[in-house]
Write an enzyme that holds these catalytic residues in place. Structure first.
Site, PDB file in Angstrom:
ATOM      1  N   GLU A   1      48.676  42.927  31.087  1.00 36.07           N
ATOM      2  CA  GLU A   1      49.369  42.765  32.374  1.00 36.07           C
ATOM      3  C   GLU A   1      48.274  42.633  33.433  1.00 36.07           C
ATOM      4  OE1 GLU A   1      52.626  42.562  32.920  1.00 36.07           O
ATOM      5  OE2 GLU A   1      53.270  42.932  30.863  1.00 36.07           O
TER       6      GLU A   1
ATOM      7  N   CYS B   1      49.793  44.014  42.441  1.00 40.29           N
ATOM      8  CA  CYS B   1      49.407  42.873  41.594  1.00 40.29           C
ATOM      9  C   CYS B   1      50.220  41.630  41.912  1.00 40.29           C
ATOM     10  CB  CYS B   1      49.544  43.236  40.133  1.00 40.29           C
ATOM     11  SG  CYS B   1      51.205  43.797  39.714  1.00 40.29           S
TER      12      CYS B   1
HETATM   13  P1  NAD Z   1      40.514  47.296  36.335  1.00 37.71           P
HETATM   14  O1  NAD Z   1      40.675  46.177  35.373  1.00 37.71           O
HETATM   15  O2  NAD Z   1      39.216  47.469  37.008  1.00 37.71           O
HETATM   16  O3  NAD Z   1      40.813  48.714  35.611  1.00 37.71           O
HETATM   17  C1  NAD Z   1      41.984  48.936  34.830  1.00 37.71           C
HETATM   18  C2  NAD Z   1      41.660  50.012  33.781  1.00 37.71           C
HETATM   19  O4  NAD Z   1      40.600  49.558  32.949  1.00 37.71           O
HETATM   20  C3  NAD Z   1      41.237  51.365  34.349  1.00 37.71           C
HETATM   21  O5  NAD Z   1      41.916  52.380  33.627  1.00 37.71           O
HETATM   22  C4  NAD Z   1      39.740  51.407  34.103  1.00 37.71           C
HETATM   23  O6  NAD Z   1      39.286  52.709  33.805  1.00 37.71           O
HETATM   24  C5  NAD Z   1      39.543  50.504  32.893  1.00 37.71           C
HETATM   25  N1  NAD Z   1      38.267  49.775  32.946  1.00 37.71           N
HETATM   26  C6  NAD Z   1      37.635  49.285  34.041  1.00 37.71           C
HETATM   27  N2  NAD Z   1      36.498  48.649  33.688  1.00 37.71           N
HETATM   28  C7  NAD Z   1      36.421  48.722  32.350  1.00 37.71           C
HETATM   29  C8  NAD Z   1      35.470  48.243  31.379  1.00 37.71           C
HETATM   30  N3  NAD Z   1      34.376  47.569  31.740  1.00 37.71           N
HETATM   31  N4  NAD Z   1      35.705  48.501  30.074  1.00 37.71           N
HETATM   32  C9  NAD Z   1      36.800  49.182  29.698  1.00 37.71           C
HETATM   33  N5  NAD Z   1      37.730  49.655  30.573  1.00 37.71           N
HETATM   34  C10 NAD Z   1      37.549  49.438  31.863  1.00 37.71           C
HETATM   35  O7  NAD Z   1      41.711  47.113  37.373  1.00 37.71           O
HETATM   36  P2  NAD Z   1      41.998  47.962  38.668  1.00 37.71           P
HETATM   37  O8  NAD Z   1      40.942  47.710  39.698  1.00 37.71           O
HETATM   38  O9  NAD Z   1      42.308  49.367  38.302  1.00 37.71           O
HETATM   39  O10 NAD Z   1      43.372  47.265  39.138  1.00 37.71           O
HETATM   40  C11 NAD Z   1      43.390  46.068  39.854  1.00 37.71           C
HETATM   41  C12 NAD Z   1      43.750  44.882  38.991  1.00 37.71           C
HETATM   42  O11 NAD Z   1      44.869  45.170  38.199  1.00 37.71           O
HETATM   43  C13 NAD Z   1      44.144  43.664  39.829  1.00 37.71           C
HETATM   44  O12 NAD Z   1      43.629  42.502  39.246  1.00 37.71           O
HETATM   45  C14 NAD Z   1      45.657  43.659  39.731  1.00 37.71           C
HETATM   46  O13 NAD Z   1      46.260  42.414  39.957  1.00 37.71           O
HETATM   47  C15 NAD Z   1      45.856  44.150  38.341  1.00 37.71           C
HETATM   48  N6  NAD Z   1      47.175  44.732  38.186  1.00 37.71           N
HETATM   49  C16 NAD Z   1      48.077  44.098  37.399  1.00 37.71           C
HETATM   50  C17 NAD Z   1      49.349  44.617  37.280  1.00 37.71           C
HETATM   51  C18 NAD Z   1      50.407  43.958  36.429  1.00 37.71           C
HETATM   52  O14 NAD Z   1      51.418  44.604  36.167  1.00 37.71           O
HETATM   53  N7  NAD Z   1      50.220  42.739  35.986  1.00 37.71           N
HETATM   54  C19 NAD Z   1      49.693  45.795  37.941  1.00 37.71           C
HETATM   55  C20 NAD Z   1      48.724  46.407  38.722  1.00 37.71           C
HETATM   56  C21 NAD Z   1      47.468  45.875  38.840  1.00 37.71           C
END
Ligand code: NAD
Length: 459
Positions: free
Chosen positions: A212, A246
Site C-alpha cells: 500500500e 497518502c
Molecule cells: P516509509 O516507507 O518511510 O516507512 C514505512 C515503514 O517502513 C515504517 O514502519 C518504517 O519503520 C519502515 N522502514 C522505513 N525505511 C525502511 C527500510 N530502509 N527498510 C525497512 N523498513 C523500513 O513511509 P512513511 O514515511 O512512514 O509513510 C509515508 C509514505 O507512506 C508515503 O509515501 C505515503 O503515501 C505512504 N502511505 C501509503 C498509504 C496507503 O494506504 N497506500 C497510507 C499511508 C501512507
C-alpha cells in the site's frame, strides 16, 4: 529485536497457526470482539496519543482512524461466516459427475508494517482483516509516531496471546530483521522506495506481499463546476492531517480561465476552516518530525506562494499553503509532497491534462470535478489510478464496500471489508469427483478417441 529473537517469535506463531486454533469462526469472532473492546476502552488514550504525535484534532482522529476501523469491524462481524463458507463454482459437463468449490484458507503467519501518518488505523485495520481470515500476526508500527505505537503495543500485549498477535517496535534495523524471516505474507504500508526494499526481501522466500504505497494524486477540475464547493472539498482533503495523507490531493489541474477564481475560493475557504491565523486553530495538524518539516520548507524555496507559507520550526507548524503558478519542472512537482502545500497548475484542454497525468507514474488516487458524465467516463476509462472520487476527495477510503489499494507505482493488492478477508486468504480450488460414474474416454489406450475428445473440447 535481533534476527534470532525474531526467528524464535515466528516459529511460535507458526506453531500456533498449525495448531488449528485460528480456524473456527467462533475463535475469530471472539478475537475480533476482544479487539473491539480493547480499542473502545482505550479511546481516550488513542486520541491523546494522536494529538501528541500529529496534533490530530478529535474529528480527524475519529474520521480518519477510529471511525474507519469501526465501520469495517461492523461489516466483518456481520459477513465473516458467509465469507468463510466454500463457494461453489460451475463444473463443465466433461467432468461429469463432479462439483467444484473454492475453499478460503488463512495464509498463515503474517507480518504487518505500518507508517506514521495514520499510525493507528494503518495498523489496526490490516490486523482486523488478518485475524478475520484466520492468520497469526506480527505488527510493526511506525517508530515515528511513538505515542500511538506505545498505545498499540500495550493494547496488543493485554489483549492477545503473544504467540498469536505480537507487536514489535523499532526502525529500519528491526524491520530489516523482520523482513529476513520467511513469513507467509507481508502487508506493507509506506513509501514506494521502501516498498521496493520490502518486495526484494520477500522475494528471497517467495513470500507474497501487499504493498500500500503513495504517489502524486491529481485533482483535475473541469469547466462548469461550482467553484466554491469544489475548492472546499479539495482544501478539506488536502489539509486534513496537515496534508500527510497518502490519498491527499497532491496537486490541482485547473482550466486556465478558472485559475484565478479557484485560487481566490481556496484562500477564502482556508480562512473559513482555520481563521486568519491557522497556527492558533485547534483543527490544524503539525508536521510529524524535523526531517519532514525541513523537506517541506525546502519545496517552497523560490516557489510562487499564492497564500500561506508561514512556518514555526519549534512547533513544526507549516501553514496551509497554495502555490501558483507552478510548472511541471518545479521541485514541488517531482515527488509526492505529503504535507500542506498545494500546487495549482493550469491547462488549456482536458486532453492535454489527461496526457500530463498519463506521463507520470500511476497515482494512488485521482479526483475529477466535473458535471459532464461523458467526460467523467472518459477520465475513468483512460487514466489508471488506485481509486478516487468524482466531485469529492478522500471519501472513497471511508466506504468499506470499496476495495482500497494502488496500481503500478502506487502499490499492489487491495483491502478493506471483504477485500481484507480476501487479501489475507488463499482460495483453494477443489474439484470433488463422484465414484458413481466413470467415463472411460480419458483413459489409455487413446485409439479411436481423437474425434470425440476434439468435439468435447472445441471452442
Ligand atoms: P516509509 O516507507 O518511510 O516507512 C514505512 C515503514 O517502513 C515504517 O514502519 C518504517 O519503520 C519502515 N522502514 C522505513 N525505511 C525502511 C527500510 N530502509 N527498510 C525497512 N523498513 C523500513 O513511509 P512513511 O514515511 O512512514 O509513510 C509515508 C509514505 O507512506 C508515503 O509515501 C505515503 O503515501 C505512504 N502511505 C501509503 C498509504 C496507503 O494506504 N497506500 C497510507 C499511508 C501512507
Amino acid at each position: 529485536m535481533d534476527a534470532t529473537e525474531i526467528d524464535h517469535l515466528r516459529r511460535k506463531h507458526r506453531a500456533f497457526f498449525h495448531s488449528g486454533k485460528t480456524l473456527p469462526l467462533e475463535f475469530r469472532l471472539q478475537q475480533i470482539a476482544k479487539l473491539c473492546e480493547a480499542v473502545k476502552s482505550r479511546e481516550t488514550a488513542i486520541l491523546a496519543a494522536l494529538r501528541k504525535d500529529l496534533n490530530k484534532p478529535v474529528v480527524e482522529a475519529y474520521g480518519g482512524e477510529l471511525g474507519v476501523f469501526f465501520e469495517e469491524l461492523k461489516l466483518i462481524r456481520k459477513k465473516l461466516s458467509s465469507w468463510m463458507r466454500p463457494k461453489r463454482v460451475p463444473t463443465p459437463v466433461a467432468h461429469f459427475l463432479a462439483s467444484s468449490h473454492l475453499y478460503p484458507e488463512p495464509l498463515g503467519t503474517v507480518l504487518i508494517i505500518a507508517p506514521w501518518n495514520y499510525p493507528f488505523q494503518l495498523v489496526i485495520s490490516p490486523l482486523l482483516g488478518a485475524i478475520a481470515a484466520g492468520n497469526t500476526v506480527v505488527l510493526k508500527p511506525s517508530e515515528l509516531a511513538p505515542a500511538t505505537s506505545a498505545v498499540i503495543e500495550e493494547l496488543v500485549k493485554s489483549t492477545f496471546d503473544p504467540d498469536y498477535v505480537a507487536c514489535v517496535q523499532g526502525g529500519v534495523e528491526v524491520t530489516t530483521n523482520l523482513l529476513s524471516a520467511p513469513w507467509d505474507h507481508v502487508f506493507f504500508t509506506g513509501s514506494p522506495a521502501v516498498g521496493k526494499i520490502v518486495m526484494q526481501a520477500a522475494a528471497k522466500h517467495l513470500t507474497p506481499v501487499t504493498l500500500e504505497l503513495g504517489g502524486k494524486s491529481p485533482c483535475l477540475i473541469d469547466t462548469g463546476v461550482p467553484i466554491k464547493l469544489t475548492a472546499r472539498r479539495i482544501a478539506w482533503g488536502k489539509f486534513f492531517n496537515a496534508g500527510q495523507t497518502c490519498i491527499a490531493p497532491d496537486y490541482v489541474l485547473v482550466p486556465k480561465n478558472m485559475r484565478e477564481e479557484l485560487l481566490a475560493s481556496l484562500k477564502e475557504v482556508l480562512v473559513e476552516f482555520y481563521g486568519e491565523d491557522p497556527e492558533k486553530s485547534a483543527d490544524y495538524g503539525r508536521i510529524i518530525n524535523e526531517r519532514h518539516f525541513s523537506r517541506l520548507t525546502k519545496l517552497m524555496e523560490g516557489a510562487s506562494v499564492y497564500c500561506g507559507g508561514q512556518t514555526n520550526p519549534e512547533q513544526r507548524y507549516l501553514a496551509p499553503t497554495i502555490l501558483s503558478p507552478v510548472e511541471w519542472s518545479d521541485p514541488v512537482m517531482q515527488d509526492e509532497i505529503f504535507g500542506p502545500i498545494l500546487p495549482v497548475l493550469e491547462y488549456e484542454d482536458l486532453e492535454e491534462a489527461i496526457s500530463q497525468i498519463q506521463a507520470h507514474p500511476k497515482p494512488l488516487s485521482l479526483y475529477f470535478f466535473s458535471k459532464d458524465t461523458a467526460k467523467q467516463e472518459a477520465v475513468l476509462k483512460r487514466v489508471s489510478f488506485g481509486g478516487g472520487c468524482i466531485n469529492d476527495t478522500l471519501m472513497h477510503l471511508a466506504n468499506p464496500h470499496l476495495p482500497f489499494g494502488g496500481v503500478g507505482n502506487s502499490g499492489m493488492g487491495r483491502y478493506h471489508g471483504k477485500y481484507s478477508f480476501e487479501a489475507f486468504s488463499h482460495y483453494k480450488s477443489v474439484l470433488n469427483k463422484s465414484f458413481l460414474v466413470d467415463i472411460p474416454l480419458r483413459y489409455q489406450p487413446y485409439k479411436g478417441k481423437d474425434g470425440l475428445v476434439k468435439r468435447l473440447f472445441s471452442a
